[in-house]
Structures are given as structure tokens and as C-alpha cells.
Design an enzyme around this catalytic site. Structure first.
Site, PDB file in Angstrom:
ATOM      1  N   HIS A 113      -6.761  -5.760  -1.792  1.00 54.81           N
ATOM      2  CA  HIS A 113      -5.693  -4.911  -1.263  1.00 54.81           C
ATOM      3  C   HIS A 113      -4.837  -5.731  -0.301  1.00 54.81           C
ATOM      4  O   HIS A 113      -4.985  -5.660   0.922  1.00 54.81           O
ATOM      5  CB  HIS A 113      -6.299  -3.698  -0.570  1.00 54.81           C
ATOM      6  N   ASP A 162      -8.508  -5.119  -6.195  1.00 49.43           N
ATOM      7  CA  ASP A 162      -8.172  -4.133  -5.176  1.00 49.43           C
ATOM      8  C   ASP A 162      -9.061  -2.896  -5.321  1.00 49.43           C
ATOM      9  O   ASP A 162      -9.023  -2.208  -6.339  1.00 49.43           O
ATOM     10  CB  ASP A 162      -6.699  -3.731  -5.324  1.00 49.43           C
ATOM     11  N   SER A 175       0.849  -1.191   0.000  1.00 48.55           N
ATOM     12  CA  SER A 175       0.000   0.000   0.000  1.00 48.55           C
ATOM     13  C   SER A 175       0.890   1.248   0.000  1.00 48.55           C
ATOM     14  O   SER A 175       1.672   1.415  -0.932  1.00 48.55           O
ATOM     15  CB  SER A 175      -0.955  -0.037   1.191  1.00 48.55           C
TER      16      SER A 175
END
Length: 696
Positions: free
Chosen positions: A633, A601, A514
Site C-alpha cells: 500500500h 497491497d 489510497s
């Protein structure tokens, strides 16, 4: 009452200890990736409200499901859910003691649906089985590519006063806004109690009353509203932008006339404050000048605050109600590790306890308060029992402008002498960067630290500016500093490790997910000479396109992003974001890069990875791209975690020279595809076998 942790910014429950090294002169055996990254044996211990049953997550046919057993006979547990795909991660008991409530999404899209399963009959009901969001024109709402948007449900409130009902938020009318519904767990009937056409969220109480509405202000702050008793709303309180990530309502007292808040206004760190709603008087309950409030213990029915925690180097608890002191004294002295109360029965007679340490599995106990006795139940990873693992050492590193960067260093067991946290010679090092960025690293067991240290690397995780838990000044120092001073902090930490003789300057890698993936891409573009290679997991390559494709249900919070990251809605803002985006500087990449991405995601879309891979290919820059068709994600399925980490391990061994376990069977059951660069990781094409022919 809703979980306090849902009302406070992201908080880890892994807490600290004093570092004591063992003396080990020769390399330890390789620890299998399956032990570290496969499913835990048992996890997430909970107690039924009447304390007659316990529950936990454990594999059923290699997929995590909820198991239930009588509290006095834990060995007779049976699985009550039958998920066969992604596994269950979020669950809790209903107050009727008959149902387990859990959330599940589809392929990692985070469009959660609420399920209720009867623990006796095993009947499983999807209580929010909606597949479409219907707009004002009575037509399904679609994305620009024509894909239908799926609704998302969240848990708004649970209360012992209504054992067969819960409050949920549901965005079936508008993708941006969640209406509040009262949901019957047995019949599935729902009644809207609050329509929402403007607010980011609501604060409700245990009587299922909507007490406050929260709205983001244009400058990124927050305003709280109360019902005006005329069908509208009137302002109750305003939270400036600089306090918006460290100030929020969290709970009410038993009578509902006192609001507990986490509050950083007129101070730096977030304190626990009680607001008398009749007089407006505020009472300071807890404050730590070094760290924010991170957790509280609150009585399950009396709603009295019993203890509060904060986390600087490690988590520290302060007892606020002397009635629990004997319990805490007994539990803190029971065994090694740091104690967490993870669940409590409604009458508060039984507690679920987890002991966390940095060099071993979590130990779970069931504690009987009346007898002052805790019975051991299980560890979360039995195969780690007795395995020699590394200690995690908290260190304070100074940034170039004087900030304290709370960091965590893990070394191979054999690399140093007892009582030292410096290796006998500099090691190849991996800078492991957390996501968020409004999150933090904390002390405790970390599978990635243990894995990489066992392979011969020093591992350093840094709470760079913008990380939470360390005061609003530290968070606000990151405003407009993505790819700027936030990255400087990471470079300062690398330089510290080199100067201290921990890291070999010529063998430093960067890895993260991320925001940590973005930091990896920044590292290889903004400072290409610092790192020898990088691993980016679901990291954005362009901040502009990241914000332009933000999930619809985050739109009410867009001003928070634009005030802290940059404004994609203006020409000036777009130029700024372009200057801070790795995609702009693709031609600067001259070191090996491995990218992992989930196709579903919802936060960092697949296009973020696609566009930088395409740009690198156009410029003939090597890159290896690993894509999972059934992930979002991050990688929730253990088969996918194992396969990506097997690729990563081979990648690091190739470019850093550490130890490596053969890939073996770690691709089995995974949805792994390699759209680009299969030839850049030694043996990857062989491990994929015939499958690789369709992946180039």
C-alpha cells in the site's frame, strides 16, 4: 508503556510555523528527485533506556537499517541490522538496553514479524517466524484463490518493569482476532495470556495485565469491557458511533487506578480526560475547542501528563507540568523549526529532539536536561541543507455549506513577491489529496509539495470533511459522503484557488494515494471537466469490492466502515456504493490518467486497479498503468518511489507544461512494470529500454 501515538488516531508530527516568503524573481534550479525521495541520510533518532547509546535509521548498502553508537561518540555508529530488501521503518529499544526490536513484512503485505537484534553481538532473531494461520480444522487458512494467509504480529505493550519481555498480538489461530502473548526477547518463548475470539483489541498496563477489551457495536460504535473475575467480561463503557473515532483509552497513571482517555463525548473536539477507576469521577485535563488532542508528553516512569498538543492550522503545545517548562523554554529558543521530543531515557535525563520546518530538513539534537544543553547530531537530508525551498502556507477555505477546510498551499519560489502567497499570475496547480480518509494534512516539510512546486506548480492539500483532528462534527459530516460532499469540498478548494488567482482553471490536476487515489478517480469520473489529468496511487475503484476484500484482521471493525461508508452486505447498500464508485462511470473519463499499484497491497488489492484499467481498455480509453511486484500500500522502496515519480513528472510535464528532470537512472533497481499505456507518457518506452518489450 505502549506508544501514545498508537492509541490515538493517525497523527503527524510535522508542525506549523509562520509563513515568510523570500523574494525570488527567476526560476530556481531543479532539485533532484533523489534528494527528495531517496533514502534519508539519518532519521528516527532514539535513546537507549539507560541513555548510554543512541540509534537511528540510515542506509546500509542503500537499504534503511538501524545504526547504534555511544551517546558520547555518535560518529562511531555501526549498523546492527542487515535488511537487504525493503528497509526497516518501525523500531525501538528494549528496556534491557541490549536489543533493538523492529517489525518487518514481506513485499509490503503488512503481515509484520517481530525481530530482536542484539546490539553487541548483532544476533538477529525472528521472534514470530510463522508462515501459516491454522484454523479450527487444524488446516492452513486460505484465501478464495487458494493462497495461504500469513499471520500478522503487533506490539501490544512494553514495560520497564519487564526488560526482557514484551506483549504482542498474534493471529495464528484466526485471521480476524489477535491473541495476546507474553514474549521473552532472549529465548523467544511465548505464553498466551489472553485468548481472543470476539474483540477488536485490548488495553493492557505496564504490569502486563489485560485491563479492557474493545468491541465494535453493530451501529459502528465501541463498547469497553472489563474482566468479570469469572473468566468472562462485563460492560464498562459505551462509545457512540459519532464519537468512536475521537474517543478511546490511551494510558494509565502509575498506580493503575486512573485511566487517561481521549474523549469527545459531550463536546465536539477530543479532550484529554482522567477517569478515576475507583470513584468513576472524570477530570478534564486538556481541551481545545477548535482541534482534537493530537499528542501528549507523559513521564516515562511516573506516567504524569506533562504537556498536551492539538493541531488546527499548526500544532500548539500546552504545558501541564511546570517541571518541564525550563526545558521547553530552552529548547523552543534553541534554533529555527518546531520542536518535538521524540524519545526519552528511562530516568528522563536525556531527550531526543527533532526540529521540523517546512523549508528544510529535520534537525536532530540530543538534550542533556541536567546541563540544559542540546548537542546537534545531524539533519535527515544533508543535501537539502542550504537548498532554497518553498514555504507551506496554511489557509482556511470555506466549503459551500460553511465548513472550514484547513488547507496547505505551496508555491514555486519565483512565482510571488515577498510576504505574499498569491502568485503574480495563475499557475498550473496540483490538488494533492491525502489518504485515509481518516487522516489529515499538516504543516511541515513535504517532499511532494517541494518537488511539485520546484517543477513550477502550485500545490494545494485540503483537509476535507472526514479528515481527523478537527472535531467529531467535521469527521461525521463525511458519513456516507465518499464521492459526495467529501468530493464537493475538494472542488470548492479548487474553485477558491481559481478565484484567488492562484490556479489556472484550464491546468488543474489531481493526485493522491489510497483515499486520495479514489478521489483522483472520482475527480476524473464525477467531475471530468475540472481536471486536466490525474495520478491515482493505490486507490480503490469500487467501494463495494474494496469492502468485500477487506483484510481479515479488519473484520472486527467492519461495522465502523459500513456505518460511515456504506453497507456492502445489503442490496440497498450495494446499489449506494455502486453509485459512489468510479468504476461505474468509466465512460466519463476523458482526461489522461496514470495509475500506480503495488501487487501485494493488503488494503486496496491489485484488483482495484486492474478492474478499472480493464474497463477503460474495453472502452478504448487511454490509461497508463504502473505496477510494482514487490510493493504493498504505497511504495516503500526508494527505487520504486523514484521510478514512479519520474513517470509522474514526465506525465505532468506533458499535460500541465511544468518543468521536468530527465528520467535518467531513476528506474535502476526498481521492480517497475507497465502493463498498459506505456505509449501515453513521452519517453517511457525509451527509458525502460529492452525491458519495455515485455510490459505492453
Amino acid at each position: 508503556m505502549k506508544s501514545i501515538l498508537n492509541k490515538i488516531f493517525s497523527i503527524t508530527l510535522i508542525i506549523g510555523s509562520v509563513l515568510i516568503f523570500t523574494n525570488c524573481s527567476k526560476e530556481e534550479p531543479l532539485i533532484s528527485r533523489k534528494i527528495l525521495f531517496g533514502n534519508p541520510d539519518k532519521a528516527a533518532l532514539k535513546i537507549s533506556p539507560d541513555h548510554k547509546m543512541i540509534s537511528y535509521l540510515a542506509p546500509l548498502d542503500d537499504v534503511m537499517n538501524v545504526w547504534v553508537a555511544p551517546a558520547d561518540n555518535p560518529g562511531s555508529a555501526v549498523a546492527v541490522t542487515k535488511d537487504t530488501l525493503r528497509g526497516i521503518r518501525i523500531y525501538f529499544w528494549s528496556y534491557n538496553n541490549e536489543q533493538i526490536i523492529y517489525l518487518q513484512d514481506l513485499g509490503g503485505d503488512e503481515n509484520w514479524q517481530v525481530h530482536a537484534v542484539n546490539v553487541n553481538t548483532k544476533e538477529d532473531k525472528n521472534l514470530t517466524p510463522y508462515e501459516e494461520i491454522i484454523g479450527p480444522d487444524n488446516q492452513p487458512v486460505t484465501m478464495p484463490n487458494g493462497e495461504k494467509l500469513r499471520p500478522r504480529a503487533n506490539i501490544q505493550e512494553v514495560s520497564y518493569k519487564f526488560p526482557n519481555e514484551i506483549l504482542i498480538g498474534l493471529n495464528t489461530r484466526s485471521p480476524q482476532y489477535f491473541d495476546v502473548y507474553r514474549l521473552n526477547l532472549n529465548s523467544g518463548d511465548m505464553e498466551m495470556i489472553q485468548q481472543n475470539d470476539r474483540f477488536a483489541g485490548f488495553q493492557t498496563d505496564d504490569n502486563f495485565n489485560v485491563r479492557y477489551a474493545l468491541e465494535n457495536t453493530p451501529d459502528g460504535g465501541m463498547e469497553l469491557f472489563i474482566p468479570d473475575k469469572k473468566g468472562g467480561w462485563k460492560s464498562f463503557d459505551k462509545i457512540p458511533m459519532e464519537d468512536a473515532l475521537t474517543t478511546s483509552p490511551i494510558a494509565f497513571n502509575k498506580t493503575g487506578d486512573v485511566l487517561y482517555m481521549i474523549d469527545s463525548r459531550e463536546r465536539n473536539t477530543a479532550a484529554l480526560v482522567a477517569v478515576n477507576l475507583n470513584t468513576g469521577e472524570k477530570e478534564l485535563i486538556f481541551e481545545n475547542p477548535r482541534a482534537d488532542l493530537s499528542n501528549i508528553m507523559i513521564h516515562p516512569t511516573e506516567y504524569t501528563i506533562e504537556a498536551a498538543a492539538s493541531n488546527y492550522l499548526r500544532t500548539e503545545w500546552e504545558i501541564l507540568d511546570e517541571s518541564i517548562k525550563p526545558d521547553m523554554d530552552y529548547l523552543n529558543g534553541l534554533t529555527d523549526g518546531d520542536m518535538n521530543v521524540t524519545d526519552r531515557s528511562l530516568d528522563d535525563s536525556f531527550w531526543a529532539i527533532a526540529y521540523v520546518k517546512d523549508d528544510g530538513p529535520v534537525n536532530y539534537y540530543l538534550y542533556d536536561r541536567s546541563k540544559k544543553k542540546a548537542n546537534f547530531l545531524f539533519t535527515n537530508r544533508k543535501e537539502l541543507e542550504g537548498v532554497k525551498l518553498s514555504k507551506m502556507n496554511p489557509v482556511e477555505i470555506k466549503s459551500r455549506d460553511g465548513l472550514n477546510l484547513i488547507s496547505y498551499l505551496t508555491l514555486p519560489l519565483w512565482s510571488h513577491s515577498e510576504g505574499e502567497y498569491r502568485p503574480s499570475k495563475p499557475l498550473p496547480m496540483i490538488l494533492f489529496v491525502h489518504g485515509g480518509p481518516w487522516s489529515r494534512d499538516s504543516w511541515g516539510f513535504n517532499s511532494y509539495h517541494q518537488w511539485l512546486a520546484n517543477r513550477g506548480y502550485a500545490v494545494l492539500s485540503v483537509n476535507f470533511r472526514g479528515s481527523t483532528g478537527l472535531g467529531k462534527d467535521f469527521i461525521n459530516a463525511a458519513n456516507m459522503e465518499w464521492g459526495g460532499k467529501m468530493h464537493d469540498d475538494l472542488i470548492d478548494a479548487v474553485n477558491w484557488a481559481v478565484e484567488e488567482g492562484i490556479a489556472d482553471k484550464e491546468k488543474v490536476a489531481v493526485m493522491g494515494g489510497s483515499y486520495g487515489g479514489y478521489a483522483t478517480l472520482v475527480g476524473l469520473t464525477f467531475t471530468p471537466d475540472v481536471f486536466v489529468c490525474g495520478v491515482d496511487i493505490v486507490g480503490p475503484s469500487s467501494i463495494q469490492t474494496l469492502l468485500e476484500t477487506i483484510s481479515p484482521y479488519w473484520v472486527p471493525m467492519i461495522n465502523m466502515f459500513t456505518s460511515r461508508v456504506g453497507d456492502h452486505r445489503t442490496e440497498e447498500g450495494r446499489e449506494f456504493l455502486k453509485s459512489r464508485s468510479p468504476l461505474t462511470y468509466v465512460d466519463k473519463i476523458n482526461k489522461p490518467l496514470l495509475i500506480g499499484q503495488g501487487a501485494n497491497d493488503p488494503r486496496v488489492k491489485q484488483t482495484e486497479s486492474d478492474q478499472i484499467v480493464n474497463a477503460m481498455q474495453e472502452k478504448k480509453i487511454p490509461v497508463t498503468y504502473v505496477l510494482y511486484t514487490d510493493e504493498g500500500h504505497g511504495f516503500a522502496r526508494p527505487e520504486n518511489r523514484l521510478s514512479f515519480n519520474a513517470v509522474t513528472e514526465s506525465f505532468f510535464a506533458q499535460y500541465l507544461g511544468g518543468r521536468s528532470e530527465p528520467i535518467g537512472t531513476d528506474f535502476e533497481g526498481s521492480s517497475i512494470t507497465v502493463p498498459a499505456g506505456i505509449e501515453n507518457v513521452s519517453g517511457l518506452d525509451i527509458s525502460l529500454g529492452d525491458k519495455s518489450k515485455n510490459l505492453k
